[in-house]
Design a protein around this motif. Sequence first.
Motif, PDB file in Angstrom:
ATOM      1  N   PHE A 169      39.191  51.737  29.821  1.00 20.26           N
ATOM      2  CA  PHE A 169      39.917  53.043  29.899  1.00 20.26           C
ATOM      3  C   PHE A 169      39.132  54.006  30.861  1.00 20.26           C
ATOM      4  CE2 PHE A 169      41.534  57.021  28.173  1.00 20.26           C
ATOM      5  CZ  PHE A 169      42.777  56.821  27.793  1.00 20.26           C
ATOM      6  N   PRO A 170      39.221  53.707  31.897  1.00 22.71           N
ATOM      7  CA  PRO A 170      37.967  54.304  32.882  1.00 22.71           C
ATOM      8  C   PRO A 170      38.128  55.921  33.264  1.00 22.71           C
ATOM      9  CG  PRO A 170      39.776  53.266  34.278  1.00 22.71           C
ATOM     10  CD  PRO A 170      39.922  53.001  32.843  1.00 22.71           C
ATOM     11  N   PHE A 171      39.314  56.583  33.254  1.00 20.57           N
ATOM     12  CA  PHE A 171      39.197  57.694  33.929  1.00 20.57           C
ATOM     13  C   PHE A 171      39.913  59.016  32.914  1.00 20.57           C
ATOM     14  CE2 PHE A 171      39.388  55.372  37.865  1.00 20.57           C
ATOM     15  CZ  PHE A 171      38.009  55.138  38.054  1.00 20.57           C
ATOM     16  N   GLY A 172      40.257  58.497  31.979  1.00 20.33           N
ATOM     17  CA  GLY A 172      40.701  59.299  30.878  1.00 20.33           C
ATOM     18  C   GLY A 172      42.331  59.265  30.469  1.00 20.33           C
ATOM     19  N   SER A 173      43.133  60.090  29.985  1.00 13.57           N
ATOM     20  CA  SER A 173      44.224  59.738  29.444  1.00 13.57           C
ATOM     21  C   SER A 173      45.264  59.963  30.451  1.00 13.57           C
ATOM     22  CB  SER A 173      44.637  60.739  28.382  1.00 13.57           C
ATOM     23  OG  SER A 173      44.646  61.905  28.447  1.00 13.57           O
ATOM     24  N   SER A 174      44.996  60.427  31.841  1.00 15.55           N
ATOM     25  CA  SER A 174      46.040  60.796  32.548  1.00 15.55           C
ATOM     26  C   SER A 174      46.023  59.431  33.453  1.00 15.55           C
ATOM     27  CB  SER A 174      45.812  61.898  33.685  1.00 15.55           C
ATOM     28  OG  SER A 174      44.582  61.799  34.366  1.00 15.55           O
ATOM     29  N   TYR A 175      45.249  58.496  33.252  1.00 10.79           N
ATOM     30  CA  TYR A 175      45.271  57.091  33.944  1.00 10.79           C
ATOM     31  C   TYR A 175      45.453  56.041  33.139  1.00 10.79           C
ATOM     32  CZ  TYR A 175      43.270  59.219  38.394  1.00 10.79           C
ATOM     33  OH  TYR A 175      42.956  59.707  39.519  1.00 10.79           O
ATOM     34  N   GLY A 176      44.987  56.156  31.878  1.00 15.14           N
ATOM     35  CA  GLY A 176      45.164  55.309  30.956  1.00 15.14           C
ATOM     36  C   GLY A 176      44.505  53.830  31.288  1.00 15.14           C
ATOM     37  N   TRP A 177      44.959  52.925  30.266  1.00 16.79           N
ATOM     38  CA  TRP A 177      44.423  51.504  30.456  1.00 16.79           C
ATOM     39  C   TRP A 177      44.427  50.849  31.808  1.00 16.79           C
ATOM     40  CZ3 TRP A 177      40.797  49.973  26.675  1.00 16.79           C
ATOM     41  CH2 TRP A 177      41.001  50.530  25.613  1.00 16.79           C
ATOM     42  N   ALA A 178      43.416  49.975  32.286  1.00 16.80           N
ATOM     43  CA  ALA A 178      43.488  49.267  33.494  1.00 16.80           C
ATOM     44  C   ALA A 178      42.452  48.024  33.200  1.00 16.80           C
ATOM     45  CB  ALA A 178      42.954  50.036  34.284  1.00 16.80           C
ATOM     46  N   TYR A 179      42.722  47.069  34.333  1.00 12.53           N
ATOM     47  CA  TYR A 179      41.754  46.102  34.373  1.00 12.53           C
ATOM     48  C   TYR A 179      40.818  46.544  35.587  1.00 12.53           C
ATOM     49  CZ  TYR A 179      44.622  42.616  31.656  1.00 12.53           C
ATOM     50  OH  TYR A 179      45.124  41.826  30.774  1.00 12.53           O
ATOM     51  N   ARG A 180      39.616  46.357  35.325  1.00 10.59           N
ATOM     52  CA  ARG A 180      38.570  46.526  36.271  1.00 10.59           C
ATOM     53  C   ARG A 180      38.403  45.221  37.158  1.00 10.59           C
ATOM     54  NH1 ARG A 180      33.096  46.400  37.331  1.00 10.59           N
ATOM     55  NH2 ARG A 180      32.340  48.497  38.598  1.00 10.59           N
ATOM     56  N   TYR A 181      38.322  44.962  38.515  1.00  9.55           N
ATOM     57  CA  TYR A 181      38.117  44.044  38.863  1.00  9.55           C
ATOM     58  C   TYR A 181      37.085  44.224  39.856  1.00  9.55           C
ATOM     59  CZ  TYR A 181      42.810  42.425  37.681  1.00  9.55           C
ATOM     60  OH  TYR A 181      43.978  41.912  36.813  1.00  9.55           O
ATOM     61  N   ALA A 182      35.831  43.190  39.501  1.00  5.97           N
ATOM     62  CA  ALA A 182      34.846  43.342  40.491  1.00  5.97           C
ATOM     63  C   ALA A 182      34.390  41.929  41.133  1.00  5.97           C
ATOM     64  CB  ALA A 182      33.508  43.672  39.687  1.00  5.97           C
ATOM     65  N   HIS A 183      33.557  42.183  42.151  1.00  4.05           N
ATOM     66  CA  HIS A 183      33.103  40.819  42.890  1.00  4.05           C
ATOM     67  C   HIS A 183      31.368  41.030  42.601  1.00  4.05           C
ATOM     68  CE1 HIS A 183      31.831  37.761  45.652  1.00  4.05           C
ATOM     69  NE2 HIS A 183      30.954  38.700  46.100  1.00  4.05           N
ATOM     70  N   LYS A 184      30.983  40.200  41.513  1.00  4.94           N
ATOM     71  CA  LYS A 184      29.455  40.355  41.140  1.00  4.94           C
ATOM     72  C   LYS A 184      29.312  41.578  40.381  1.00  4.94           C
ATOM     73  CE  LYS A 184      27.885  36.721  44.288  1.00  4.94           C
ATOM     74  NZ  LYS A 184      27.134  36.408  45.530  1.00  4.94           N
ATOM     75  N   LYS A 185      28.769  42.594  41.161  1.00  2.18           N
ATOM     76  CA  LYS A 185      28.690  43.932  40.413  1.00  2.18           C
ATOM     77  C   LYS A 185      29.286  44.966  41.102  1.00  2.18           C
ATOM     78  CE  LYS A 185      24.434  43.008  37.968  1.00  2.18           C
ATOM     79  NZ  LYS A 185      23.591  43.632  37.039  1.00  2.18           N
TER      80      LYS A 185
END
Length: 146
Positions: A49-65
């Motif tokens: 839930f990265p950026f607050g309620s105007s964005y909402g839930w998300a998947y965060r995808y990363a390569h290593k870090k």
Amino acid sequence: MEKLRLVNKDVIPTSQEIHTFIGNEAFMRLQHFEQALAKRYALQKELKFPFGSSYGWAYRYAHKKTLLLYIFFEANGFCCTVSLNDKAAPKMETLLPNLQPKTQELWQNRYPCGEQGGWIHDSITSDEDIEDILQLVATKVKPKNV
């Protein structure tokens, strides 16, 4: 037009709830996208839930870090949010003529970050959109051979 998202931080959505919310067509497209990312990167996926309620839930995808992108869940779809820094911006400018007009416009109207970089938010509606996002991500982190 504002899209409906999963914005209640206190209710962590299950995979099935995400599938139902974004719809079967978007869910299948998301799976295809994840497979393409996994072929190119040492992919890590987290529910955030990265950026607050105007964005909402998300998947965060990363390569290593290294952050590749976020995918926010929308009613009957999903939105890819990609940040490109000043180092990636010139690569993006070179790539631009090969991208769809929609993607070109998103880049031209990006939310600025740094002197040349920025954030784009692309609500995915086609397989061509996915191909463009894969190219954007490749300007951030060079993919392994596919």
